[in-house]
Motif scaffolding. Sequence first.
Motif, PDB file in Angstrom:
ATOM      1  N   VAL A 606       0.800  -1.373  -0.113  1.00  0.00           N
ATOM      2  CA  VAL A 606      -0.033   0.033  -0.083  1.00  0.00           C
ATOM      3  C   VAL A 606       0.927   1.302   0.082  1.00  0.00           C
ATOM      4  N   GLU A 607       2.110   1.136   0.528  1.00  0.00           N
ATOM      5  CA  GLU A 607       2.932   2.367   0.561  1.00  0.00           C
ATOM      6  C   GLU A 607       3.306   2.718  -0.795  1.00  0.00           C
ATOM      7  N   THR A 608       3.027   1.870  -1.908  1.00  0.00           N
ATOM      8  CA  THR A 608       3.391   2.462  -3.115  1.00  0.00           C
ATOM      9  C   THR A 608       2.618   3.719  -3.637  1.00  0.00           C
ATOM     10  N   ILE A 610       1.830   6.203  -0.921  1.00  0.00           N
ATOM     11  CA  ILE A 610       1.891   6.803   0.545  1.00  0.00           C
ATOM     12  C   ILE A 610       2.152   8.209   0.026  1.00  0.00           C
ATOM     13  N   ARG A 611       3.098   8.462  -0.733  1.00  0.00           N
ATOM     14  CA  ARG A 611       3.372   9.911  -1.119  1.00  0.00           C
ATOM     15  C   ARG A 611       2.992  10.414  -2.382  1.00  0.00           C
ATOM     16  N   GLN A 612       2.468   9.716  -3.346  1.00  0.00           N
ATOM     17  CA  GLN A 612       2.282  10.096  -4.639  1.00  0.00           C
ATOM     18  C   GLN A 612       1.255   9.395  -5.296  1.00  0.00           C
ATOM     19  N   MET A 613       0.467   9.702  -6.386  1.00  0.00           N
ATOM     20  CA  MET A 613      -0.381   9.010  -6.897  1.00  0.00           C
ATOM     21  C   MET A 613      -0.098   8.128  -7.968  1.00  0.00           C
ATOM     22  N   GLN A 614       1.200   8.379  -8.429  1.00  0.00           N
ATOM     23  CA  GLN A 614       1.956   7.733  -9.659  1.00  0.00           C
ATOM     24  C   GLN A 614       3.481   7.100  -9.341  1.00  0.00           C
ATOM     25  N   ASN A 615       3.648   5.945  -9.638  1.00  0.00           N
ATOM     26  CA  ASN A 615       5.002   5.285  -9.265  1.00  0.00           C
ATOM     27  C   ASN A 615       5.513   4.560 -10.315  1.00  0.00           C
ATOM     28  N   HIS A 616       6.845   4.608 -10.769  1.00  0.00           N
ATOM     29  CA  HIS A 616       7.349   3.634 -11.670  1.00  0.00           C
ATOM     30  C   HIS A 616       8.093   2.593 -10.935  1.00  0.00           C
ATOM     31  N   ILE A 617       7.607   1.301 -11.225  1.00  0.00           N
ATOM     32  CA  ILE A 617       8.447   0.390 -10.810  1.00  0.00           C
ATOM     33  C   ILE A 617       9.119  -0.591 -11.592  1.00  0.00           C
ATOM     34  N   LEU A 618      10.491  -0.646 -11.257  1.00  0.00           N
ATOM     35  CA  LEU A 618      11.425  -1.373 -11.996  1.00  0.00           C
ATOM     36  C   LEU A 618      10.998  -3.037 -11.967  1.00  0.00           C
ATOM     37  N   LEU A 619      10.801  -3.695 -12.817  1.00  0.00           N
ATOM     38  CA  LEU A 619      10.193  -5.143 -12.919  1.00  0.00           C
ATOM     39  C   LEU A 619      11.235  -6.238 -12.777  1.00  0.00           C
ATOM     40  N   PRO A 620      11.280  -7.304 -11.875  1.00  0.00           N
ATOM     41  CA  PRO A 620      12.205  -8.175 -11.578  1.00  0.00           C
ATOM     42  C   PRO A 620      12.264  -9.169 -12.616  1.00  0.00           C
ATOM     43  N   THR A 621      12.622  -8.838 -13.797  1.00  0.00           N
ATOM     44  CA  THR A 621      12.889  -9.765 -15.062  1.00  0.00           C
ATOM     45  C   THR A 621      13.696  -8.912 -16.127  1.00  0.00           C
ATOM     46  N   HIS A 622      14.336  -9.684 -16.975  1.00  0.00           N
ATOM     47  CA  HIS A 622      15.172  -9.504 -18.041  1.00  0.00           C
ATOM     48  C   HIS A 622      14.976 -10.137 -19.302  1.00  0.00           C
ATOM     49  N   GLN A 623      13.420 -10.484 -19.477  1.00  0.00           N
ATOM     50  CA  GLN A 623      13.137 -10.996 -20.653  1.00  0.00           C
ATOM     51  C   GLN A 623      11.998 -10.302 -21.321  1.00  0.00           C
ATOM     52  N   PRO A 624      11.646 -10.577 -22.536  1.00  0.00           N
ATOM     53  CA  PRO A 624      10.599  -9.784 -23.368  1.00  0.00           C
ATOM     54  C   PRO A 624       9.473 -10.270 -22.281  1.00  0.00           C
ATOM     55  N   ILE A 625       8.408  -9.093 -22.303  1.00  0.00           N
ATOM     56  CA  ILE A 625       7.265  -9.052 -21.658  1.00  0.00           C
ATOM     57  C   ILE A 625       5.858  -8.882 -22.618  1.00  0.00           C
ATOM     58  N   ALA A 626       4.922  -9.629 -22.454  1.00  0.00           N
ATOM     59  CA  ALA A 626       3.685  -9.466 -23.279  1.00  0.00           C
ATOM     60  C   ALA A 626       2.771  -8.465 -22.681  1.00  0.00           C
ATOM     61  N   ALA A 627       2.597  -8.418 -21.314  1.00  0.00           N
ATOM     62  CA  ALA A 627       1.845  -7.332 -20.636  1.00  0.00           C
ATOM     63  C   ALA A 627       2.043  -7.605 -19.209  1.00  0.00           C
ATOM     64  N   VAL A 628       1.516  -6.446 -18.678  1.00  0.00           N
ATOM     65  CA  VAL A 628       1.567  -6.507 -17.021  1.00  0.00           C
ATOM     66  C   VAL A 628       0.059  -6.203 -16.608  1.00  0.00           C
ATOM     67  N   VAL A 629      -0.220  -6.992 -15.522  1.00  0.00           N
ATOM     68  CA  VAL A 629      -1.758  -6.747 -15.275  1.00  0.00           C
ATOM     69  C   VAL A 629      -1.968  -6.389 -13.702  1.00  0.00           C
ATOM     70  N   LEU A 630      -2.435  -5.612 -13.177  1.00  0.00           N
ATOM     71  CA  LEU A 630      -3.008  -5.223 -11.834  1.00  0.00           C
ATOM     72  C   LEU A 630      -3.923  -6.109 -11.346  1.00  0.00           C
ATOM     73  N   ASP A 631      -4.043  -6.827 -10.229  1.00  0.00           N
ATOM     74  CA  ASP A 631      -5.000  -7.623  -9.778  1.00  0.00           C
ATOM     75  C   ASP A 631      -5.591  -8.937 -10.895  1.00  0.00           C
ATOM     76  N   PRO A 632      -4.796  -9.553 -11.253  1.00  0.00           N
ATOM     77  CA  PRO A 632      -5.449 -10.419 -12.545  1.00  0.00           C
ATOM     78  C   PRO A 632      -6.355 -11.317 -11.944  1.00  0.00           C
ATOM     79  N   ASP A 633      -6.269 -11.750 -10.578  1.00  0.00           N
ATOM     80  CA  ASP A 633      -7.314 -12.499 -10.263  1.00  0.00           C
ATOM     81  C   ASP A 633      -8.400 -11.909  -9.593  1.00  0.00           C
ATOM     82  N   HIS A 634      -8.691 -10.768  -9.447  1.00  0.00           N
ATOM     83  CA  HIS A 634      -9.943 -10.139  -9.043  1.00  0.00           C
ATOM     84  C   HIS A 634     -10.129 -10.330  -7.463  1.00  0.00           C
TER      85      HIS A 634
END
Length: 653
Positions: A606-608, A610-634
């Motif tokens: 939740v602290e993502t 706590i100071r701002q409405m927008q955040n840039h997150i470095l993803l823990p991968t170094h391979q091609p990505i198809a997509a990123v999904v928030l709350d994929p399992d609802h």
Amino acid sequence: MATLLGLASAAGAVAPGYDPLETFAPLVLPSPAGVTRSANGLPGPGYWQNRADYQIHARLDPATKTLSGEEVVTYTNNSPDALDMLWLQLDQNIYRTDSRGKYSEGSSGRPGRYDGDTDGIVIDRVEIVRNGRAEAVAHLVSDTRLRVTLPQPLDPKGAKLALKVAWHYTVPGLFGGRTAWGSAKAGDIYDIAQWYPRMAVYDDQRGWDTAPYLAQEFYLDYGDFDYWVTVPASMIVAGSGALQNPEDVLTATERQRLDQARGSDRTVAIVAPAEAGGAATRPKQDGMLTWHYRMENTRDVAWSASPVFAWDAARINLPGGKTSLAMSYYPAEAQGQARWGRSTEYLKDAVERFSARWYPYPWPAAINIAGPATGMEYPGIVFDGIDDAGKQLFWISAHEIGHSWFPMIVGFDERRNAWMDEGFNTFIDTYESDDFNHGEYAPKRDSEFAPGGGNPVDEIVPILADASAPPILARADTIIEKWRHPVTYFKSALGLKLLREEIIGPERFDPAFRRFIAEWAYKHPQPADFFRAMESAGGEDLSWWWRGWYFNNWQMDLAATKLAYVDGDPAKGALVTVESHDKLVMPVTLRIEFPNGTHQDMILPVETWIRQMQNHILLPTHQPIAAVVLDPDHKVPDRQRANNRIGVTKGRL
């Protein structure tokens, strides 16, 4: 590297619906911590509460539908205050034409929840017993309250007095709702509750809590109850607690079958449906019989009586080798494995699982009644419907007996905070539905929880969006019927499930919740006590959650708005931009989907936000990505899912 991580370099702009200074503002809870209630949410070193022990003698006259009685209340004043008056609750007065409860329905002349009238409860005598002698005392009836003026104050810190009250009233018919009489095919059934003048609570929050009864249930002190009920000999009486005189009111066959049931995990017929109403089920045919029940350390008792009851029972196995007895009473037309023939099985399983998971059941019996006062609970006994069957009977049986924990063991003030008993109980019900018979009736999807049968976090979204919906912490009396189940039951229960499963996790939630139950068993916690207890033992500042979910109906809209490779090269990693577009935030799963169909999950705390409405997150991968999904399992109540998914975009963040 810090600019690539972006964890502290988000844009400072605030979305129109989101301000971190608002969402994460300090929260001052009501009911300040102090000597009586500690900062950790548990009873403080100076906690006190008063006590009321009852001896009640009552008589039911089916010919006139009248219940008359006399009680002696031994009242103990453990408070630090001398009391010059006592207040009692007279719930039967809600059925008077001039009751506040009638007017609260919107019109005293319009049919409502209590569409029917009686004269209420008639007080015949009020006396104080001193030195073995009773002397009359001044008293005043005010709507559903009775004030007794004491001839001399009752001293603080342990002083006692004996109050004697005689009374009578007409038992309401089906309009009674929580207490009523009605007809089965072979005869009448009486569900008798709120049936005697009950002591109001004097506590450290308000002194005498004299909120009138407007149908929002109860707030009561604890004590021991002995009560004697005299009824026609043809009737069987089922009551809270343990029967004290079985040799007077049961046949030898019934006593033998009860002994068998106490050692059986399978349901044993005490009075089989084919025997119900038969002469052989009663020790005598004419006149009256008096049934004596006793229940200890309880806030209330209730009972049911009928000449048409079938009756079965089975042993309840409790932690530490202790046992109780599950029992069901129902007319013959309700029999069958698709109907009430499984009631005792349902009751036994629920009590055993609730006891193992949360807190041991303390009383000698758990009773389910099929009768006119459907869907209502009292300590050790619940009233359900003759026509209930299948999953509906399971769900309502589990829910009503679940009230043994909230508010019968943990003594919530239901009259003001109905969300605490209904929501907490619905919360534990969801796990019982999952567990019973390998999920036979799972998941719980009824009028109390996700009534549309879908995903609860999706079904709650329109409730949060409706400007007319009250917040959970609204005073119970102000919540109209339209919102009673959606807010008081569903939203409150879902809030606990989200807290347990998505915010702090079962490994922290469960010990904190169990400690709260154990420390407040047979006491009177307030909402702030629960909030503090879960923060202190759960190890989390949850002010943002209490404010958004309980104090307000805030909505959530989390979004993934951009996804790009570092320097355009997948080998160097990728950055995703996540934003909050509304006031409510929660921890959320972020899923990285790869072209080969696999995926990798990470949790954004939740602290993502706590100071701002927008955040840039470095993803823990170094391979091609198809997509990123928030709350994929609802798993969280996101109101707009179209912005939860993002594919790789050109350019740099």
